[in-house]
Design a protein around this motif. Structure first.
Motif, PDB file in Angstrom:
ATOM      1  N   PHE A 227       0.919  -1.164  -0.038  1.00  0.00           N
ATOM      2  CA  PHE A 227      -0.139  -0.011   0.048  1.00  0.00           C
ATOM      3  C   PHE A 227       1.033   1.181  -0.088  1.00  0.00           C
ATOM      4  CE2 PHE A 227      -3.170  -2.871   1.838  1.00  0.00           C
ATOM      5  CZ  PHE A 227      -4.080  -2.680   0.757  1.00  0.00           C
ATOM      6  N   PHE A 228       1.811   1.081   0.810  1.00  0.00           N
ATOM      7  CA  PHE A 228       2.709   2.427   1.118  1.00  0.00           C
ATOM      8  C   PHE A 228       3.489   2.774  -0.249  1.00  0.00           C
ATOM      9  CE2 PHE A 228       6.449   4.779   2.366  1.00  0.00           C
ATOM     10  CZ  PHE A 228       6.200   5.546   3.174  1.00  0.00           C
ATOM     11  N   SER A 229       4.012   1.718  -0.911  1.00  0.00           N
ATOM     12  CA  SER A 229       5.000   1.873  -1.963  1.00  0.00           C
ATOM     13  C   SER A 229       4.123   2.232  -3.435  1.00  0.00           C
ATOM     14  CB  SER A 229       5.497   0.711  -2.337  1.00  0.00           C
ATOM     15  OG  SER A 229       6.423   0.758  -3.440  1.00  0.00           O
ATOM     16  N   LEU A 230       2.618   1.581  -3.359  1.00  0.00           N
ATOM     17  CA  LEU A 230       2.079   1.994  -4.713  1.00  0.00           C
ATOM     18  C   LEU A 230       1.001   3.475  -4.189  1.00  0.00           C
ATOM     19  CD1 LEU A 230       0.760  -1.420  -5.587  1.00  0.00           C
ATOM     20  CD2 LEU A 230       2.408   0.001  -6.658  1.00  0.00           C
ATOM     21  N   SER A 231       1.331   3.933  -3.154  1.00  0.00           N
ATOM     22  CA  SER A 231       0.282   4.961  -2.821  1.00  0.00           C
ATOM     23  C   SER A 231      -1.243   4.744  -2.619  1.00  0.00           C
ATOM     24  CB  SER A 231       0.758   6.378  -3.532  1.00  0.00           C
ATOM     25  OG  SER A 231       1.927   6.616  -3.783  1.00  0.00           O
ATOM     26  N   LEU A 232      -1.468   3.564  -2.165  1.00  0.00           N
ATOM     27  CA  LEU A 232      -2.853   3.088  -2.142  1.00  0.00           C
ATOM     28  C   LEU A 232      -3.493   3.109  -1.029  1.00  0.00           C
ATOM     29  CD1 LEU A 232      -2.564   0.074  -4.627  1.00  0.00           C
ATOM     30  CD2 LEU A 232      -3.714   2.381  -5.080  1.00  0.00           C
ATOM     31  N   GLY A 233      -4.841   2.884  -1.067  1.00  0.00           N
ATOM     32  CA  GLY A 233      -5.270   2.655   0.476  1.00  0.00           C
ATOM     33  C   GLY A 233      -5.754   3.756   1.136  1.00  0.00           C
ATOM     34  N   MET A 234      -5.669   5.060   0.152  1.00  0.00           N
ATOM     35  CA  MET A 234      -6.149   6.250   0.674  1.00  0.00           C
ATOM     36  C   MET A 234      -6.540   7.205  -0.378  1.00  0.00           C
ATOM     37  SD  MET A 234      -2.550   8.034   1.878  1.00  0.00           S
ATOM     38  CE  MET A 234      -3.192   9.431   0.714  1.00  0.00           C
ATOM     39  N   GLY A 235      -6.209   8.399  -0.285  1.00  0.00           N
ATOM     40  CA  GLY A 235      -6.759   9.459  -1.477  1.00  0.00           C
ATOM     41  C   GLY A 235      -5.737   9.726  -2.416  1.00  0.00           C
ATOM     42  N   ALA A 236      -4.589   9.415  -2.364  1.00  0.00           N
ATOM     43  CA  ALA A 236      -3.603  10.017  -3.393  1.00  0.00           C
ATOM     44  C   ALA A 236      -3.908   9.650  -4.715  1.00  0.00           C
ATOM     45  CB  ALA A 236      -2.194   9.471  -3.230  1.00  0.00           C
ATOM     46  N   ILE A 237      -4.388   8.526  -5.108  1.00  0.00           N
ATOM     47  CA  ILE A 237      -4.699   7.947  -6.343  1.00  0.00           C
ATOM     48  C   ILE A 237      -6.152   8.505  -6.827  1.00  0.00           C
ATOM     49  CG2 ILE A 237      -4.808   6.012  -7.824  1.00  0.00           C
ATOM     50  CD1 ILE A 237      -2.084   6.265  -7.157  1.00  0.00           C
ATOM     51  N   MET A 406       3.232   2.213  11.578  1.00  0.00           N
ATOM     52  CA  MET A 406       2.166   1.076  11.688  1.00  0.00           C
ATOM     53  C   MET A 406       0.731   1.719  11.677  1.00  0.00           C
ATOM     54  SD  MET A 406       1.255  -0.732  15.189  1.00  0.00           S
ATOM     55  CE  MET A 406       1.134   0.603  15.676  1.00  0.00           C
ATOM     56  N   LEU A 407       0.840   2.854  12.186  1.00  0.00           N
ATOM     57  CA  LEU A 407      -0.704   3.458  12.095  1.00  0.00           C
ATOM     58  C   LEU A 407      -1.305   3.606  10.960  1.00  0.00           C
ATOM     59  CD1 LEU A 407      -0.817   6.035  15.103  1.00  0.00           C
ATOM     60  CD2 LEU A 407      -1.901   4.092  15.100  1.00  0.00           C
ATOM     61  N   SER A 408      -0.465   4.247  10.002  1.00  0.00           N
ATOM     62  CA  SER A 408      -0.658   4.428   8.629  1.00  0.00           C
ATOM     63  C   SER A 408      -0.788   3.347   7.655  1.00  0.00           C
ATOM     64  CB  SER A 408       0.251   5.705   8.038  1.00  0.00           C
ATOM     65  OG  SER A 408       1.448   5.340   8.205  1.00  0.00           O
ATOM     66  N   GLU A 409       0.498   2.918   7.249  1.00  0.00           N
ATOM     67  CA  GLU A 409       0.341   1.744   6.329  1.00  0.00           C
ATOM     68  C   GLU A 409       0.027   0.056   6.976  1.00  0.00           C
ATOM     69  OE1 GLU A 409       4.256  -0.640   5.598  1.00  0.00           O
ATOM     70  OE2 GLU A 409       4.907   1.377   5.347  1.00  0.00           O
ATOM     71  N   GLY A 410      -0.021   0.500   8.301  1.00  0.00           N
ATOM     72  CA  GLY A 410      -0.376  -0.867   9.026  1.00  0.00           C
ATOM     73  C   GLY A 410      -1.683  -0.980   9.358  1.00  0.00           C
ATOM     74  N   ILE A 411      -2.497   0.002   9.445  1.00  0.00           N
ATOM     75  CA  ILE A 411      -3.935  -0.156   9.902  1.00  0.00           C
ATOM     76  C   ILE A 411      -4.600   0.701   9.070  1.00  0.00           C
ATOM     77  CG2 ILE A 411      -5.467   0.487  11.902  1.00  0.00           C
ATOM     78  CD1 ILE A 411      -3.534   0.051  13.621  1.00  0.00           C
ATOM     79  N   MET A 412      -4.485   2.014   8.856  1.00  0.00           N
ATOM     80  CA  MET A 412      -5.435   2.850   8.053  1.00  0.00           C
ATOM     81  C   MET A 412      -5.412   2.449   6.657  1.00  0.00           C
ATOM     82  SD  MET A 412      -5.378   6.605   9.731  1.00  0.00           S
ATOM     83  CE  MET A 412      -5.395   6.703  11.483  1.00  0.00           C
ATOM     84  N   MET A 413      -4.355   2.124   6.075  1.00  0.00           N
ATOM     85  CA  MET A 413      -4.389   2.025   4.436  1.00  0.00           C
ATOM     86  C   MET A 413      -5.094   0.347   4.294  1.00  0.00           C
ATOM     87  SD  MET A 413      -0.605   2.955   3.003  1.00  0.00           S
ATOM     88  CE  MET A 413      -0.238   4.773   2.686  1.00  0.00           C
ATOM     89  N   PRO A 414      -4.834  -0.572   4.969  1.00  0.00           N
ATOM     90  CA  PRO A 414      -5.598  -1.736   4.776  1.00  0.00           C
ATOM     91  C   PRO A 414      -7.130  -1.610   4.997  1.00  0.00           C
ATOM     92  CG  PRO A 414      -3.727  -2.264   5.962  1.00  0.00           C
ATOM     93  CD  PRO A 414      -3.650  -0.747   5.901  1.00  0.00           C
TER      94      PRO A 414
END
Ligand code: TRP
Length: 475
Positions: A227-237, A406-414
């Motif tokens: 998620f982090f690497s692809l900038s996914l799971g939130m609003g960027a894309i 952990m809060l961002s890529e670990g929990i919120m993105m998934p």
């Protein structure tokens, strides 16, 4: 409406901007160190499976939502369903949390680049020569960490305040190919070192043992990284999608972004893993310091030429980092700017870029001061979250950097990906995505595949990831 917001001038411009945002510290710093900690090949395999079965579906979904609504995340989710406005807000909180450590890392990279620059001219007072102590001393020097973080933040705020419109495209057009070439040069240098072979074996040799001992651990590390690497799971894309022209092919663009990003991550792995094998006796598990400490060994072993290579390498890591961090700061700034414009007020871009930068700087301070997890016992200025809260945690490095991570890529993105794909699969239905993708006149391929991804694979997979996070935390 759409014309007022502007669209990307060309599809190449879109791809470069999206790749520029995606390719960053996640690829060059995060990927190798997480692979090193999580069993090499096993991690790579899980990562690739997730990129295909989760990343592609989420990428297409986010691009489609963005282009369909023509809005940034908060407004986009509100338009689709009032109940999901909170998803849009999460898309502002996540970049904030990421920047609380991304800025610090960016500052460190800058310090490394400049150290090698001075070393080229024989001015070695910065201690590049003593590779064994450089990293350890640097991260325990709170003043230095804060100084370089501040410099990096000022550069970012400057760019975002000025608006990234013309700059980002030009920046990425030169920077990205240059990064690629430089990676190739270092890959080749490392490949001919004695002992490098073990690094490739670690990375590409079939070994599923780590999955048997800690499947959930590898799964959650790979998922967060993806998620982090692809900038996914939130609003960027979603934001990028909102600027994408109607005639462009959504699915093709999604595939290109994913392939480029994954390629750079694997290339970074092909530098760091063999380098660890050749120069550090196969110590792959160096954690967050791997890009700094072990790569410094590599450049040191090159002799004088290593100063030049080191300077080029860290300069390009810096370019990758800043093209990503700008995009993160831009998400936060444009949230406020969009809001002001909607209320008929002046946009206030400069003001909000600076306010955001200052607030994030304050939250960066703990990351700068805890010695990247060295803690009070080893001479850091402040304690780790675990020390301060007096809790005993096992599954993460428990420093401030890892805490924000952990809060961002670990929990919120998934969580974001789970909710979004569930909604597409069961409530809004695949047709919404298909319709939007076919506006361009390109036929949507793999309907069944995407349907299964949205309905089952992604939501269920992400539920597992979240379960694994909770286990690490409380288990
Ligand atoms: N993908 C970038 C990296 O690998 C980081 C990043 C930039 C990001 N923009 C983002 C992560 C938006 C999540 C969301 O370094």
């Amino acid at each position: 409406m759409e014309n007022n917001r502007g669209t990307f001038g060309s599809n190449l411009g879109f791809i470069l901007a999206a790749v520029g945002s995606a390719v960053g510290l996640g690829n060059i710093w995060g990927f190798p160190y997480k692979m090193g900690l999580n069993g090499g090949f096993a991690f790579l395999l899980v990562y690739l499976v997730l990129a295909i079965f989760v990343g592609l579906a989420v990428m297409v979904g986010e691009l489609a939502i963005g282009r369909k609504t023509g809005m940034s995340p908060v407004a986009a989710y509100r338009k689709l369903s009032k109940k999901f406005t909170w998803m849009g807000y999460m898309a502002v909180i996540v970049p904030f949390l990421i920047l609380c450590f991304y800025f610090v890392l960016g500052g460190m990279v800058m310090r490394y680049a400049l150290s090698y620059l001075t070393a080229i001219f024989g001015w070695n007072t910065w201690g590049v020569e003593d590779v064994t102590t450089f990293f350890g001393t640097f991260i325990l020097n709170g003043g230095q960490m804060i100084l370089w973080t501040a410099i990096f933040i000022v550069i970012n705020a400057f760019i975002v305040a000025a608006g990234v419109a013309g700059g980002i495209e030009k920046f990425c057009k030169i920077g990205m190919p240059a990064l690629f070439v430089m990676l190739l040069v270092v890959i080749i240098y490392v490949a001919v070192q004695p002992g490098a072979m073990d690094g490739y074996k670690f990375m590409f040799g079939w070994n599923l043992e780590p999955l048997k001992t800690d499947f959930l651990g590898v799964l959650k590390a790979a998922a967060g990284q993806m998620f982090f690497s692809l900038s996914l799971g939130m609003g960027a894309i979603i934001t990028y999608g909102s600027y994408l022209q109607k005639k462009e092919n959504v699915q093709k663009n999604a595939v290109i972004i994913i392939v480029c990003d994954t390629l750079v991550a694997i290339m970074a792995g092909m530098i760091v893993m063999p380098a660890c094998a050749a120069f550090l006796d196969g110590a792959y598990g160096g954690g967050p310091g791997l890009l700094f400490a072990s790569m410094q060994q590599v450049f040191h072993n090159m002799g004088y030429i290593g100063n030049i290579m080191g300077f080029l390498f860290y300069t390009l890591v810096f370019i990758a980092a800043i093209s990503s961090s700008m995009s993160l700061l831009e998400v936060i700034t444009s949230f406020k700017v969009d809001q002001n414009v909607a209320e008929g007020k002046a946009p206030g871009r400069k003001k909000y870029a600076i306010i955001a930068a200052v607030i994030i700087f304050i939250f960066c301070l703990p990351t700068c001061l805890d010695g990247l997890g060295n803690g009070l016992a080893n001479g850091a200025a402040i304690g780790t979250p675990a020390e301060i809260l007096n809790i005993d945690v096992k599954g993460w490095n428990c420093d401030w950097l890892d805490f924000y991570d952990m809060l961002s890529e670990g929990i919120m993105m998934p969580l974001g990906a789970m909710v979004m794909t569930f909604m597409i699969g069961w409530i809004w239905k695949l047709d919404m995505v298909v319709e939007e993708c076919e506006v361009s006149g390109h036929k949507f391929w793999g309907k069944t595949f995407f349907d299964i991804c949205y309905k089952f694979i992604t939501p269920i997979g992400m539920a597992f990831v979240l379960y694994a996070q909770v286990l690490t935390f409380f288990g």
